[in-house]
Design an enzyme around this catalytic site. Sequence first.
Site, PDB file in Angstrom:
ATOM      1  N   ASP A  11       0.865  -1.162   0.000  1.00 14.47           N
ATOM      2  CA  ASP A  11       0.000   0.000   0.000  1.00 14.47           C
ATOM      3  C   ASP A  11       0.915   1.230   0.000  1.00 14.47           C
ATOM      4  OD1 ASP A  11      -2.376   1.636   0.469  1.00 14.47           O
ATOM      5  OD2 ASP A  11      -1.650   1.797   2.533  1.00 14.47           O
ATOM      6  N   ASP A  13      -0.218   5.197   0.992  1.00 18.63           N
ATOM      7  CA  ASP A  13      -0.501   6.153   2.071  1.00 18.63           C
ATOM      8  C   ASP A  13      -0.708   5.426   3.394  1.00 18.63           C
ATOM      9  OD1 ASP A  13      -1.235   8.955   0.576  1.00 18.63           O
ATOM     10  OD2 ASP A  13      -1.830   7.212  -0.621  1.00 18.63           O
ATOM     11  N   ASP A 170      -1.459  -0.902   6.004  1.00 19.56           N
ATOM     12  CA  ASP A 170      -1.589  -0.344   7.355  1.00 19.56           C
ATOM     13  C   ASP A 170      -3.011  -0.265   7.873  1.00 19.56           C
ATOM     14  OD1 ASP A 170      -2.568   2.913   7.225  1.00 19.56           O
ATOM     15  OD2 ASP A 170      -2.036   1.905   5.366  1.00 19.56           O
TER      16      ASP A 170
END
Length: 225
Positions: A11, A13, A170
């Site tokens: 991922d 951001d 995240d």
Amino acid sequence: MTAPRTALVFDLDGTLIDSAPDLHLAANLVLRDEGLPEITFAQARSFIGKGAANLISRVMTAVGLGDDPDEHARLLAKFMEHYEGEPANTVLYPGVVDALARLEAAGHPMGLCTNKPGEPTRIALRHFGLDRFMQAVASADTLPERKPDPAPLHHVARALGDGTALYIGDSEVDAETARRAGLPFALYTEGYRKTPISELYHTYIFDHFDQLPDLVARHGASVEA
């Protein structure tokens, strides 16, 4: 014996970069221009994960604008005008570049799966020198589907070749994407997650990128076994 090579899909951001300051600024520039109350940094951070269109929907709700599609399209366009420049306030998470370099040296193919629009994704990757590591990229406009639909993750994993793949992210969106894709998931705990770790699908957890190369090596050894 050759060390096992795992395709690694990241991922962006909240995982490789902390872009919340620039997203917060861009949203508030729009609100300021509209004569509307600004949102807090905590609000902006909590709106990240499902792409710019969802972020603007959340912003509109937060300031009492409702959900008119034409107004949403207009404000999203204004937001992208502010956000598509160089990321002045965005930073890499500690240890990211060193970890990616070590993983590259170990022969692991790497790619990116993000809900960030394509142009800001390209700008961010180039700005931080991450583009040299990413052999395949799926951004918000690569496919009709977006995370947590597994299609973008499968798209990148296939592009990286046959064999095992590990997704690194995240957030709740990333955990659900990995679960739906049927892939193991390494959860970076210092990003934008709001849910307790125990309630999220995950295979591994780590809180600093210095730990990731060894984690990947252990994963490869367990798969080979």
